[in-house]
Design a protein around this motif. Structure first.
Motif, PDB file in Angstrom:
ATOM      1  N   LEU A  80       9.138  19.040 -17.970  1.00 49.37           N
ATOM      2  CA  LEU A  80      10.109  18.796 -18.913  1.00 49.37           C
ATOM      3  C   LEU A  80      10.892  19.762 -19.528  1.00 49.37           C
ATOM      4  CD1 LEU A  80      11.486  16.019 -19.904  1.00 49.37           C
ATOM      5  CD2 LEU A  80       9.682  16.032 -21.883  1.00 49.37           C
ATOM      6  N   TRP A  81      10.092  20.800 -19.883  1.00 46.80           N
ATOM      7  CA  TRP A  81      10.320  21.881 -20.815  1.00 46.80           C
ATOM      8  C   TRP A  81      11.537  22.797 -19.505  1.00 46.80           C
ATOM      9  CZ3 TRP A  81       7.697  27.014 -19.562  1.00 46.80           C
ATOM     10  CH2 TRP A  81       8.194  28.048 -20.318  1.00 46.80           C
ATOM     11  N   ARG A  82      10.904  22.853 -18.088  1.00 47.26           N
ATOM     12  CA  ARG A  82      11.622  23.697 -17.173  1.00 47.26           C
ATOM     13  C   ARG A  82      12.788  23.060 -16.490  1.00 47.26           C
ATOM     14  NH1 ARG A  82      11.874  27.596 -19.096  1.00 47.26           N
ATOM     15  NH2 ARG A  82      12.639  28.533 -17.383  1.00 47.26           N
ATOM     16  N   HIS A  83      12.921  21.589 -16.925  1.00 44.83           N
ATOM     17  CA  HIS A  83      14.290  20.715 -16.339  1.00 44.83           C
ATOM     18  C   HIS A  83      15.422  21.593 -16.976  1.00 44.83           C
ATOM     19  CE1 HIS A  83      16.634  17.444 -15.201  1.00 44.83           C
ATOM     20  NE2 HIS A  83      17.021  17.259 -16.512  1.00 44.83           N
ATOM     21  N   SER A  84      15.431  21.954 -18.329  1.00 45.55           N
ATOM     22  CA  SER A  84      16.677  22.468 -18.791  1.00 45.55           C
ATOM     23  C   SER A  84      17.086  23.827 -17.811  1.00 45.55           C
ATOM     24  CB  SER A  84      16.376  22.748 -20.203  1.00 45.55           C
ATOM     25  OG  SER A  84      15.567  23.811 -20.383  1.00 45.55           O
ATOM     26  N   VAL A  85      16.193  24.260 -17.502  1.00 45.47           N
ATOM     27  CA  VAL A  85      16.751  25.411 -16.685  1.00 45.47           C
ATOM     28  C   VAL A  85      17.038  25.322 -15.199  1.00 45.47           C
ATOM     29  CG1 VAL A  85      15.908  28.110 -15.791  1.00 45.47           C
ATOM     30  CG2 VAL A  85      15.453  27.321 -18.123  1.00 45.47           C
ATOM     31  N   TYR A  86      16.175  24.564 -14.660  1.00 47.00           N
ATOM     32  CA  TYR A  86      16.029  24.262 -13.197  1.00 47.00           C
ATOM     33  C   TYR A  86      16.803  22.866 -12.712  1.00 47.00           C
ATOM     34  CZ  TYR A  86      12.987  28.223 -13.103  1.00 47.00           C
ATOM     35  OH  TYR A  86      12.625  29.334 -13.352  1.00 47.00           O
ATOM     36  N   VAL A 159       4.139   9.429 -10.240  1.00 44.38           N
ATOM     37  CA  VAL A 159       4.388   8.219 -11.447  1.00 44.38           C
ATOM     38  C   VAL A 159       5.019   9.168 -12.403  1.00 44.38           C
ATOM     39  CG1 VAL A 159       3.370   6.936 -12.977  1.00 44.38           C
ATOM     40  CG2 VAL A 159       2.829   6.638 -10.883  1.00 44.38           C
ATOM     41  N   LEU A 160       4.619  10.354 -12.815  1.00 43.20           N
ATOM     42  CA  LEU A 160       4.945  11.068 -13.965  1.00 43.20           C
ATOM     43  C   LEU A 160       6.543  11.423 -13.796  1.00 43.20           C
ATOM     44  CD1 LEU A 160       1.903  13.025 -14.967  1.00 43.20           C
ATOM     45  CD2 LEU A 160       2.999  11.186 -16.493  1.00 43.20           C
ATOM     46  N   ALA A 161       6.898  11.780 -12.441  1.00 46.25           N
ATOM     47  CA  ALA A 161       8.312  12.216 -11.948  1.00 46.25           C
ATOM     48  C   ALA A 161       9.285  11.211 -12.198  1.00 46.25           C
ATOM     49  CB  ALA A 161       8.439  12.823 -10.956  1.00 46.25           C
ATOM     50  N   ILE A 162       8.836  10.131 -12.553  1.00 44.70           N
ATOM     51  CA  ILE A 162       9.943   8.827 -12.600  1.00 44.70           C
ATOM     52  C   ILE A 162      11.019   9.201 -13.687  1.00 44.70           C
ATOM     53  CG2 ILE A 162      10.122   6.388 -12.977  1.00 44.70           C
ATOM     54  CD1 ILE A 162       7.683   5.997 -11.377  1.00 44.70           C
ATOM     55  N   PRO A 163      10.774   9.802 -15.044  1.00 52.83           N
ATOM     56  CA  PRO A 163      11.776   9.601 -15.799  1.00 52.83           C
ATOM     57  C   PRO A 163      12.859  10.835 -15.404  1.00 52.83           C
ATOM     58  CG  PRO A 163       9.618   9.845 -16.792  1.00 52.83           C
ATOM     59  CD  PRO A 163       9.549   9.678 -15.451  1.00 52.83           C
ATOM     60  N   PHE A 164      12.544  11.611 -14.444  1.00 49.88           N
ATOM     61  CA  PHE A 164      13.502  12.647 -13.849  1.00 49.88           C
ATOM     62  C   PHE A 164      14.483  12.089 -12.956  1.00 49.88           C
ATOM     63  CE2 PHE A 164       9.948  15.107 -15.392  1.00 49.88           C
ATOM     64  CZ  PHE A 164      10.489  16.249 -16.059  1.00 49.88           C
ATOM     65  N   VAL A 165      14.143  10.711 -12.725  1.00 51.72           N
ATOM     66  CA  VAL A 165      15.488  10.097 -11.931  1.00 51.72           C
ATOM     67  C   VAL A 165      16.738   9.777 -13.011  1.00 51.72           C
ATOM     68  CG1 VAL A 165      15.996   8.018 -10.853  1.00 51.72           C
ATOM     69  CG2 VAL A 165      13.765   9.074 -10.451  1.00 51.72           C
ATOM     70  N   TRP A 166      16.495   9.911 -14.089  1.00 54.36           N
ATOM     71  CA  TRP A 166      17.426   9.642 -15.127  1.00 54.36           C
ATOM     72  C   TRP A 166      17.868  10.828 -15.886  1.00 54.36           C
ATOM     73  CZ3 TRP A 166      13.497   5.934 -14.584  1.00 54.36           C
ATOM     74  CH2 TRP A 166      13.853   4.973 -13.942  1.00 54.36           C
ATOM     75  N   LEU A 167      17.125  11.809 -15.874  1.00 49.60           N
ATOM     76  CA  LEU A 167      17.293  12.964 -16.657  1.00 49.60           C
ATOM     77  C   LEU A 167      18.450  13.880 -15.968  1.00 49.60           C
ATOM     78  CD1 LEU A 167      13.727  14.280 -17.451  1.00 49.60           C
ATOM     79  CD2 LEU A 167      15.679  12.878 -19.249  1.00 49.60           C
TER      80      LEU A 167
END
Length: 167
Positions: A80-86, A159-167
């Motif tokens: 989640l933290w690195r999503h903003s960069v990558y 399972v934990l990556a599921i929210p990244f479908v919408w982020l």
């Protein structure tokens, strides 16, 4: 490609910090009372000692909750933290989380299980009443645990990556 190599280095660094924290917690809990982890010992060893008392079960929860919380949510928070960069996609997030969990799995297998448990065999890891059983010399027992961790990490990261479908 620079981003990929930078991300890989970040995953390894975080994975090592994650492993250090988890390993420290696990070692401290064993030093307090190895019976807390009775459920992780082979069934033959468990049969030689009395079952966990209610007090031991409560103490185990006090150790297991933070360990499990960090084990599961540490990689998620990193992604989640690195999503903003990558700008992680579902696959990117799952792969990053899985990789972090694998760093711990390898540290757990090689250092906690094979080096400390099998080679060093400190007193604080022995189960009183089952000392004559030498499961600690059994590399296979620990490798099977590693394989179970691999399955856990695969399912958990998917399972934990599921929210990244919408982020």
């Amino acid at each position: 490609m620079a981003n990929l190599s930078t991300l890989a280095l970040e995953v390894v660094r975080f994975g090592l910090l994650y492993s250090l924290w988890l390993s420290g917690f696990i070692v401290l809990s064993y030093m307090q009372d190895s019976r807390l982890w009775l459920h992780d010992y082979p069934k033959e060893m468990q049969a030689l000692v009395p079952p966990k008392t209610d007090a031991e079960k409560k103490r185990m929860l006090l150790w297991a909750l933070p360990v499990t919380g960090v084990m599961v949510f540490g990689p998620f928070l990193f992604a989640l933290w690195r999503h903003s960069v990558y700008d992680f996609s579902y696959f990117d997030a799952a792969l990053a989380m899985w990789s972090i969990m694998q760093v711990f799995s390898i540290v757990d297998l090689l250092i906690l299980d094979w080096w400390i448990t099998v080679w060093w065999r400190p007193e604080w890891i022995q189960l009183e009443g089952a000392e004559q059983m030498r499961h600690h010399d059994n590399y296979r027992h620990h490798f099977v645990g590693f394989l179970k961790g691999l399955v856990f990490a695969t399912i958990a990261s998917a399972v934990l990556a599921i929210p990244f479908v919408w982020l």
